[in-house]
Enzyme design. Structure first.
Site, PDB file in Angstrom:
ATOM      1  N   THR A  35      40.794 103.912  21.327  1.00 33.56           N
ATOM      2  CA  THR A  35      40.908 102.593  21.963  1.00 33.56           C
ATOM      3  C   THR A  35      40.959 101.487  20.922  1.00 33.56           C
ATOM      4  OG1 THR A  35      38.506 102.338  22.046  1.00 33.56           O
ATOM      5  CG2 THR A  35      39.551 103.339  23.978  1.00 33.56           C
ATOM      6  N   GLY A 113      37.516 115.928   8.969  1.00 30.98           N
ATOM      7  CA  GLY A 113      37.896 116.282  10.340  1.00 30.98           C
ATOM      8  C   GLY A 113      37.047 115.610  11.397  1.00 30.98           C
ATOM      9  N   ASP A 162      36.485 103.189  12.133  1.00 30.17           N
ATOM     10  CA  ASP A 162      35.821 104.031  11.133  1.00 30.17           C
ATOM     11  C   ASP A 162      35.259 103.222   9.973  1.00 30.17           C
ATOM     12  OD1 ASP A 162      36.828 105.901  12.814  1.00 30.17           O
ATOM     13  OD2 ASP A 162      38.280 106.736  11.400  1.00 30.17           O
ATOM     14  N   TYR A 211      48.773 111.146  15.448  1.00 31.88           N
ATOM     15  CA  TYR A 211      48.038 109.887  15.591  1.00 31.88           C
ATOM     16  C   TYR A 211      49.005 108.706  15.653  1.00 31.88           C
ATOM     17  CZ  TYR A 211      44.546 106.299  14.834  1.00 31.88           C
ATOM     18  OH  TYR A 211      43.740 105.196  14.992  1.00 31.88           O
TER      19      TYR A 211
HETATM   20  C1  GLA Z   1      40.620 107.921  13.734  1.00 30.02           C
HETATM   21  C2  GLA Z   1      40.995 106.493  13.362  1.00 30.02           C
HETATM   22  C3  GLA Z   1      40.186 105.472  14.181  1.00 30.02           C
HETATM   23  C4  GLA Z   1      40.241 105.785  15.669  1.00 30.02           C
HETATM   24  C5  GLA Z   1      39.942 107.263  15.926  1.00 30.02           C
HETATM   25  C6  GLA Z   1      40.143 107.641  17.355  1.00 30.02           C
HETATM   26  O1  GLA Z   1      39.307 108.200  13.355  1.00 30.02           O
HETATM   27  O2  GLA Z   1      40.779 106.267  11.989  1.00 30.02           O
HETATM   28  O3  GLA Z   1      40.667 104.177  13.914  1.00 30.02           O
HETATM   29  O4  GLA Z   1      41.476 105.419  16.219  1.00 30.02           O
HETATM   30  O5  GLA Z   1      40.754 108.112  15.140  1.00 30.02           O
HETATM   31  O6  GLA Z   1      39.264 106.944  18.184  1.00 30.02           O
END
Ligand code: GLA
Length: 351
Positions: A35, A113, A162, A211
């Site tokens: 999100t 991961g 993150d 992604y």
């Molecule tokens: C990865 C990305 C984050 C987020 C997650 C999924 O970790 O780095 O920014 O989009 O995936 O929630």
């Protein structure tokens, strides 16, 4: 697990102690997955595992980067990006105006991961640089610079979760982040519960392309719905007008935001929080399609355990880690039982 202090060190590789040392944690996300590139809400917490970066100047026009985990040394001319693990560091250097050769010795016990090993490395590198060069960079600006490194040097169009979590979260609370305004607040874990994180042992495949594809799909969905971001859609039925695939992708993001907001309502206990985690997993598996058969198996085993309130994949998906909310004091016992039933070689990561 703590950072390996018994292996080689900066001094052993470079012949003198480092000028600065900094660390940053990985994170596990409890709720609010995929999100954060549509302005949504996320609920990560920091994990005890960290990346550590030691830096020193070397007086040359070349960076010498040593990864203790890989037992590999890369030599990269100042101004170049390099390959392998180099872009995570050289990206931070470039965006921080570094023009002299640096020695770096990096080590990490954040499993790769789903637990933000890359963000931990970026935030640790930027913290080390902030110390080394007295950079005027607060913790939010530092996190956003880490995101820019991913976009411009690594090639993953990640959201902000993150790096924000690695820079600002602690291990005792969840950090609610509004990824549009970047407002945040600490939220306690549900009472009587603790978290269990298991690495599924399934290496992530096609994570980067998958992604970036998901991100493009939800951007297209928000364009078709005429909203700046899917954050602006609160009624899940609004996505029904979208063509197939975009409809499912958008439905995940809209319902996932709803689940985070539902988890913050007064009186939400561990059982209710766990139900929201289970629903999040189903949505990531069926609508967003970023799970993996073996990860689904592990999540189902956890969900079936009587001491587990809820479980889901965590992070970008395509393999990687799962998180469960379990009765306080039961995490290790649950992990032992479930890992004995699981068909892959999984490992308990937290606590
Ligand atoms: C990865 C990305 C984050 C987020 C997650 C999924 O970790 O780095 O920014 O989009 O995936 O929630």
């Amino acid at each position: 697990m703590s950072a390996d202090t018994t292996g080689p060190s900066y001094a052993a590789v470079f012949g003198a102690p480092p000028a600065v040392t900094a660390s940053a944690p990985g994170r596990v996300n409890l709720l609010g997955e995929h999100t954060d590139y549509q302005g949504g809400f996320v609920l990560p917490t920091a994990i005890p595992q960290q990346a550590t970066v030691n830096l020193g100047r070397n007086g040359t026009s070349e960076h010498v980067l040593h990864s203790a985990n890989l037992n590999q040394t890369l030599r990269i001319p100042v101004g170049e990006v390099g390959e392998g693990f180099a872009p995570y560091l050289t990206g931070c250097f470039a965006l921080s105006g570094v023009q002299e050769g640096l020695n770096a010795f990096i080590t990490s016990d954040v499993p790769s991961g789903g637990l933000s090993s890359s963000a931990a490395l970026e935030v640790a590198t930027l913290r080390a640089l902030r110390q080394l060069n007295s950079l005027d960079l607060d913790d939010v600006a530092l996190a956003l610079r880490g995101v820019q490194v991913e976009h411009e040097f690594v090639g993953v169009m990640c959201g902000v979760m993150d790096q924000m979590a690695s820079s600002l979260a602690d291990t005792r609370t969840m950090l609610l982040i509004d990824t549009r305004s970047l407002e945040r607040r600490a939220v306690p874990f549900p009472q009587g519960a603790e978290i269990l994180v298991i690495d599924s042992g399934v290496p992530r495949r096609l994570a980067e392309s998958g992604y970036n594809e998901r991100r493009a799909q939800v951007e297209e969905a928000s364009r078709l719905l005429g909203v700046p971001q899917l954050r602006d859609v609160t009624d899940p039925t609004a996505v029904e007008t979208l063509p197939p695939v975009l409809r499912e992708r958008a439905r995940h993001v809209v319902t996932e935001n709803g689940r985070v907001l539902a988890a913050l309502e007064p009186g939400v206990d561990a059982a209710r929080f766990g139900t929201l985690m289970n629903a999040s997993h189903a949505s990531l598996r069926d609508d967003y399609q970023v799970s993996h058969e073996r990860v689904d198996e592990l999540v189902a085993l956890l969900q079936a355990h009587p001491e587990v309130f809820g479980a889901r994949m965590t992070g970008a998906g395509f393999g990687g880690a799962v998180v469960a909310l379990v009765r306080e004091g039961q995490a290790s016992a649950v992990a032992q039982t479930v890992l004995a039933q699981y068909s892959e070689q999984g490992t308990q990561v937290v606590p």
